[in-house]
Design a protein around this motif. Sequence first.
Motif, PDB file in Angstrom:
ATOM      1  N   VAL A   1       0.825  -1.277   0.141  1.00 55.80           N
ATOM      2  CA  VAL A   1      -0.155  -0.201   0.044  1.00 55.80           C
ATOM      3  C   VAL A   1       1.091   1.140   0.186  1.00 55.80           C
ATOM      4  O   VAL A   1       1.853   1.279   0.733  1.00 55.80           O
TER       5      VAL A   1
ATOM      6  N   SER B   1       3.757  -1.543   4.051  1.00 58.62           N
ATOM      7  CA  SER B   1       3.299  -0.299   4.145  1.00 58.62           C
ATOM      8  C   SER B   1       4.327   0.485   4.218  1.00 58.62           C
ATOM      9  O   SER B   1       5.206   0.653   5.317  1.00 58.62           O
TER      10      SER B   1
ATOM     11  N   VAL C   1      -9.142  -1.627  -2.212  1.00 57.61           N
ATOM     12  CA  VAL C   1      -8.842  -2.774  -2.652  1.00 57.61           C
ATOM     13  C   VAL C   1      -9.621  -3.811  -1.991  1.00 57.61           C
ATOM     14  O   VAL C   1      -9.972  -3.827  -0.842  1.00 57.61           O
TER      15      VAL C   1
ATOM     16  N   TYR D   1      -5.970   2.661  -1.361  1.00 56.14           N
ATOM     17  CA  TYR D   1      -5.700   1.626  -0.797  1.00 56.14           C
ATOM     18  C   TYR D   1      -7.150   1.106  -0.022  1.00 56.14           C
ATOM     19  O   TYR D   1      -7.379  -0.175   0.029  1.00 56.14           O
TER      20      TYR D   1
ATOM     21  N   VAL E   1      -0.713  -0.258  -4.736  1.00 54.15           N
ATOM     22  CA  VAL E   1      -1.635   0.643  -4.934  1.00 54.15           C
ATOM     23  C   VAL E   1      -1.015   2.039  -4.708  1.00 54.15           C
ATOM     24  O   VAL E   1      -0.170   1.958  -3.664  1.00 54.15           O
TER      25      VAL E   1
END
Length: 419
Positions: free
Chosen positions: A194, A259, A249, A246, A216
């Motif tokens: 993410v 992350s 998703v 994110y 993403v």
Amino acid sequence: MALASIFEKIVGSEANIAFMAYDGSKAGPDGADICLEVKSPIAVAYLAQAPGELGLARAYVSGHIDIHGDTYTLLDRMWNITTNDLTPAEKLAAVRSLGVKPLLMRVPPPPQEIRQSMLAKMGSRHAKQRDAEVIHHHYDVSNRFYEWVLGPSMAYTCAVFPSEGASLEDAQFAKFDLVARKLGLKPGMRLLDVGCGWGGMALHAAEHYGVQVLGVTLSRQQAEWAQKAIAEAGLQDLAEVRFMDYRDVTETGFDAVSSIGLTEHIGKANLSSYFEFLYGKLRPGGRILNHCITRPTGTEKTFNKGGFINRYVFPDGELESVGWLVRHMEDLGFEIRHEENLREHYAETLRHWCANLDANWEDAVQEVGMGTARVWALYMAGCIVGFERNKVQLHQVLGVKLDEAGRSGVPLRPSRDWP
């Protein structure tokens, strides 16, 4: 009082900085290796409107103040003003010294400063539309510009230097590999990355660990660059980067979540929902690696509305202490298995980025304009000082989602050479 003397008063006479102003006045020690030049009355007006850090930044970004000498050295010597700003009494005394005319001269902030009124129209902090705008403001500057600053890795997060004198590229490889090993990545696993940036972690995990990766990002330019890099590497069957929030998703059952540099954009009030969302994306036994900038204690403000960083670099950015992050992860079910502070590594990373910008200065100015280039020079040099002086830190926290029997699946001792 002469202008140069006023600026010396504001910055501090012990800073070993010389000053010269458009009125012909000079102040500070003779032969100083750093000189601040006040070039026009507009610089004075900026300082009158916002005495301290923000006013000085506006004057520099707009070209009404010049720095002669090394920017990092200047900010290191100006530490008290660039981080703590002036007290109300000092501000009042400085403004009075400037006289009446600058107080009446209202000049707009440079165009590089994000307008708070514009953000307010997009909802409260960290609403989806507003988050998309602030990410666009910072990350969609120019992929070419970022290539010059970040180097071939296009990694815009703290590197991990395996040894003194290691190259930036080696250190960024080491960072991604450290994350991969902490997550226990193996061929066939599924990784959700993410806030994936230009896809550095996705590319590394797919190429070196055979992992199926979904990255993403809220930056369209990042997503386009990453997808092209994935295609050029022939990794389309393993890695994908999407331009999306994110929170949108839908897939679940991931073996791991990385992350890296996203939590700073989440906001203190949203941390619980953030970690809860990521917890829900993991299978039992899945791991999360959260890598982000933090405050050194829980007693400081997490958000500085009037600060240079918030106005020019990371609008709506909030920094919490690592203790606050760990507490929320634990409260939502994660078991914390490892934590480390990479503060010195980020200072070194920023030194490399500053050197890259210096080496490509003329091209960078042509690409994004002098004002934006100055924002970056000021921001990165100031961040070096912040990490060196423990104003900010960089922490990696490894958590695991236990299975129903309380099993973590984590080995008794870390594999290979981490930490």
